[in-house]
Design a protein around this motif. Structure first.
Motif, mmCIF file in Angstrom:
data_model
loop_
_atom_site.group_PDB
_atom_site.id
_atom_site.type_symbol
_atom_site.label_atom_id
_atom_site.label_comp_id
_atom_site.label_asym_id
_atom_site.label_seq_id
_atom_site.Cartn_x
_atom_site.Cartn_y
_atom_site.Cartn_z
ATOM 1 N N VAL A 1 0.858 -1.184 0.000
ATOM 2 C CA VAL A 1 0.000 0.000 0.000
ATOM 3 C C VAL A 1 0.895 1.235 0.000
ATOM 4 N N LEU A 2 0.624 2.144 -0.931
ATOM 5 C CA LEU A 2 1.385 3.394 -1.022
ATOM 6 C C LEU A 2 0.435 4.527 -0.673
ATOM 7 N N VAL A 3 0.791 5.311 0.346
ATOM 8 C CA VAL A 3 -0.078 6.413 0.770
ATOM 9 C C VAL A 3 0.621 7.719 0.430
ATOM 10 N N LEU A 4 -0.024 8.542 -0.402
ATOM 11 C CA LEU A 4 0.570 9.825 -0.817
ATOM 12 C C LEU A 4 -0.016 10.933 0.044
ATOM 13 N N GLY A 5 0.790 11.483 0.933
ATOM 14 C CA GLY A 5 0.315 12.514 1.870
ATOM 15 C C GLY A 5 0.166 11.898 3.248
ATOM 16 N N LYS B 1 5.746 15.552 1.561
ATOM 17 C CA LYS B 1 6.793 16.508 1.196
ATOM 18 C C LYS B 1 7.250 17.319 2.412
ATOM 19 N N SER B 2 6.670 17.024 3.560
ATOM 20 C CA SER B 2 7.133 17.670 4.785
ATOM 21 C C SER B 2 8.036 16.703 5.550
ATOM 22 N N LEU B 3 9.341 17.056 5.638
ATOM 23 C CA LEU B 3 10.264 16.174 6.364
ATOM 24 C C LEU B 3 9.906 16.120 7.832
ATOM 25 N N ALA B 4 9.431 17.259 8.361
ATOM 26 C CA ALA B 4 9.056 17.303 9.783
ATOM 27 C C ALA B 4 7.947 16.288 10.042
ATOM 28 N N ARG B 5 6.982 16.221 9.123
ATOM 29 C CA ARG B 5 5.879 15.270 9.291
ATOM 30 C C ARG B 5 6.396 13.828 9.197
ATOM 31 N N LEU B 6 7.309 13.582 8.249
ATOM 32 C CA LEU B 6 7.842 12.213 8.111
ATOM 33 C C LEU B 6 8.591 11.810 9.389
ATOM 34 N N LYS B 7 9.317 12.777 9.983
ATOM 35 C CA LYS B 7 10.048 12.474 11.228
ATOM 36 C C LYS B 7 9.075 12.117 12.336
ATOM 37 N N GLU B 8 8.010 12.903 12.417
ATOM 38 C CA GLU B 8 7.007 12.679 13.457
ATOM 39 C C GLU B 8 6.384 11.270 13.295
ATOM 40 N N TYR C 1 10.364 10.672 1.069
ATOM 41 C CA TYR C 1 10.180 12.082 0.736
ATOM 42 C C TYR C 1 9.549 12.169 -0.661
ATOM 43 N N SER C 2 8.602 13.088 -0.823
ATOM 44 C CA SER C 2 7.816 13.142 -2.056
ATOM 45 C C SER C 2 8.548 13.831 -3.207
ATOM 46 N N SER D 1 8.684 13.120 -7.771
ATOM 47 C CA SER D 1 8.030 12.250 -8.754
ATOM 48 C C SER D 1 8.884 11.007 -9.021
ATOM 49 N N ASP D 2 10.211 11.116 -8.894
ATOM 50 C CA ASP D 2 11.068 9.924 -9.042
ATOM 51 C C ASP D 2 10.746 8.888 -7.970
ATOM 52 N N ALA D 3 10.635 9.362 -6.730
ATOM 53 C CA ALA D 3 10.386 8.423 -5.624
ATOM 54 C C ALA D 3 9.037 7.736 -5.813
ATOM 55 N N ILE D 4 8.040 8.483 -6.256
ATOM 56 C CA ILE D 4 6.708 7.884 -6.459
ATOM 57 C C ILE D 4 6.763 6.891 -7.619
ATOM 58 N N GLU D 5 7.405 7.281 -8.696
ATOM 59 C CA GLU D 5 7.523 6.383 -9.857
ATOM 60 C C GLU D 5 8.185 5.057 -9.482
ATOM 61 N N ALA D 6 9.196 5.140 -8.647
ATOM 62 C CA ALA D 6 9.929 3.920 -8.271
ATOM 63 C C ALA D 6 9.055 2.971 -7.450
ATOM 64 N N GLU D 7 8.053 3.506 -6.772
ATOM 65 C CA GLU D 7 7.175 2.661 -5.953
ATOM 66 C C GLU D 7 6.067 1.993 -6.754
ATOM 67 N N LEU D 8 5.684 2.604 -7.884
ATOM 68 C CA LEU D 8 4.460 2.155 -8.563
ATOM 69 C C LEU D 8 4.488 0.696 -9.044
ATOM 70 N N PRO D 9 5.614 0.181 -9.551
ATOM 71 C CA PRO D 9 5.585 -1.206 -10.039
ATOM 72 C C PRO D 9 5.227 -2.213 -8.945
ATOM 73 N N TRP D 10 5.372 -1.814 -7.684
ATOM 74 C CA TRP D 10 5.137 -2.745 -6.566
ATOM 75 C C TRP D 10 3.807 -2.479 -5.860
ATOM 76 N N ALA D 11 3.111 -1.433 -6.265
ATOM 77 C CA ALA D 11 1.953 -1.019 -5.464
ATOM 78 C C ALA D 11 0.685 -1.767 -5.881
ATOM 79 N N ASP D 12 -0.008 -2.323 -4.903
ATOM 80 C CA ASP D 12 -1.331 -2.907 -5.166
ATOM 81 C C ASP D 12 -2.413 -1.849 -4.978
ATOM 82 N N LEU D 13 -2.225 -1.007 -3.962
ATOM 83 C CA LEU D 13 -3.227 0.007 -3.615
ATOM 84 C C LEU D 13 -2.505 1.328 -3.353
#
Ligand SMILES: NC(=O)C1=CN([C@@H]2O[C@H](COP(=O)(O)OP(=O)(O)OC[C@H]3O[C@@H](n4cnc5c(N)ncnc54)[C@H](O)[C@@H]3O)[C@@H](O)[C@H]2O)C=CC1
Ligand SMILES: CC(=O)C(=O)O
Ligand SMILES: [Mg+2]
Length: 372
Positions: A171-175, A199-206, A219-220, A222-234
């Motif tokens: 599962v990939l959650v954007l935001g 895209k907020s590092l502070a939020r990711l740390k929390e 961290y958000s 488009s490269d990072a998201i693209e790299a996840e898509l081949p593995w994402a079911d949801l």
């Protein structure tokens, strides 16, 4: 003050703007509550309960809109509702104006004072009136996504939690705001393999310190998201730039990277959606396919669990409704900049910058109007 609670008319929308408990508090403050008949009937809140709380039950929406000084609703007014709004009437509800020019124009033409739940702020930078519905929608996103992953729904036939000997779904959650973390929490609870992007590092740390290694964070870009898509079911779309149209994080071309039968749940659809191929759907027809990918884009997800949502919403809105009713809208907004941040349209002017920008219409700063 006369406060109107009309019955919601959006497709499969059974929430009500105020519970009987909330009505009782407002009646105790000296207000007259005009509740449209059967407003809560579908979720077990009867006219008798509203009457017992002190409300006057009113026969139809026309009477609610013509008599009330303050209208408290759930969903953005539908065309037949914004045509009923009057100059100087105060409307307090979700609006989501940035992707909705007809409604924006309808509110401007009405001359009403429209305060949006979703742009009211709090001291910690949160959105206290969006939060309860975001909690609901985030949790529902995983239920909906799990259902859509079933073959009969067009999904790839994957069980979120897997079973012993078979790996769980990814599962990939954007935001990683309120929707995102509630979705991630439910997905983790079902045993899925979850990655959350913000895209907020502070939020990711929390979130990293709260959930530890169970939750992968990214961290958000488009490269990072693209790299996840081949593995994402949801994939759950849960980004927000308050008041503005959502950024498109997955383009149509990027759909080709996903496995066939993967599911996109675009919770951000009420701000236009964060996938290029998203278009708003309803509870009646929640999904459609694009390039073999299931899209679920219901713009009023919490309406599906309307009873839970109605209580959660009133818990959050009641103090603000009390402020508007007890002090009058002008004084209430002067005293509380966080409530003032909710004002989107004021007597024919757009006073929320992101909405004006989205429609390339003139913006009028609020302080100018509140001085009078
Ligand atoms: N469809 C429905 O029924 C419902 C939809 N919503 C919508 O869900 C969306 C999310 O709401 P909340 O979680 O309450 O907002 P929030 O403000 O709590 O969280 C949004 C998150 O998105 C992140 N973000 C912004 N741009 C980003 C980007 N480019 N990449 C990655 N992350 C990014 C922010 O840093 C923030 O952490 C809103 O559009 C809201 O209106 C909420 C409730 C119900
Ligand atoms: C937030 C919103 O639009 C909803 O609950 O329907
Ligand atoms: Mg919505």
């Amino acid at each position: 003050m006369d406060i109107g609670i009309p019955k919601e008319i959006k497709n499969h929308e059974y929430r009500v703007g105020m519970t009987p408990g909330g009505v009782k508090e407002l009646v105790r403050d000296g207000h007259r509550l005009l509740v449209e008949t059967h407003a809560g009937a579908a979720i077990g809140l009867s006219d008798e309960q509203y009457r017992a709380a002190g409300a006057e039950i009113v026969a139809d929406a026309g009477e609610v809109f013509s008599r009330a000084e303050l209208i408290v609703k759930v969903k953005e007014p539908q065309a037949e509702e914004y045509q009923r709004l009057k100059p100087d009437q105060v409307l307090f509800t979700y609006l989501h104006l940035a992707p909705d020019l007809p409604q924006t124009q309808g509110l401007l033409d009405s001359g009403c004072i429209a305060i949006a739940y979703e742009t009211v702020t709090d001291r910690s930078g949160g959105l206290p009136l969006l939060a309860p519905m975001s909690e609901v929608a985030g949790r529902m996103a995983i239920q909906a996504g799990a259902h859509c992953l079933e073959k009969a729904r067009g999904g790839r036939g994957v069980l979120l939690g897997g079973v012993p000997g078979v790996p769980p779904a990814r599962v990939l959650v954007l935001g990683g705001g309120v929707v995102g973390i509630n979705a991630a929490r439910m997905a983790l609870g079902l045993g899925a393999d979850v990655t959350l992007v913000d895209k907020s590092l502070a939020r990711l740390k929390e979130l990293d310190s709260l959930y530890g290694p169970a939750l992968k964070t990214l961290y958000s870009t488009s490269d990072a998201i693209e790299a996840e898509l081949p593995w994402a079911d949801l994939v759950v779309g849960a980004v927000l730039i308050p008041g503005a149209a959502a950024p498109k994080l997955i383009t149509r071309a990027m759909l080709a990277l996903l496995p066939k039968g993967a599911v996109l749940v675009d919770v951000a659809i009420d701000q236009g959606g964060c996938f290029e191929t998203s278009k708003a759907t309803t509870h009646q027809n929640p999904t459609y396919m694009v390039d073999d990918i299931v899209h679920y884009c219901v713009a009023n997800m919490p309406g599906g669990v309307a009873r839970t949502s109605t209580f959660a919403l009133t818990n959050a809105t009641l103090p603000f409704v009390q402020a508007l009713a007890n002090k009058g809208w002008r004084q209430a907004l002067k005293e509380d900049p966080h409530l003032a941040a909710g004002l989107n349209v004021h007597k024919g002017h757009i006073v929320y910058q992101a909405v004006a920008e989205a429609h390339q219409l003139p913006f009028t700063p609020l302080d100018k109007l509140l001085k009078g």
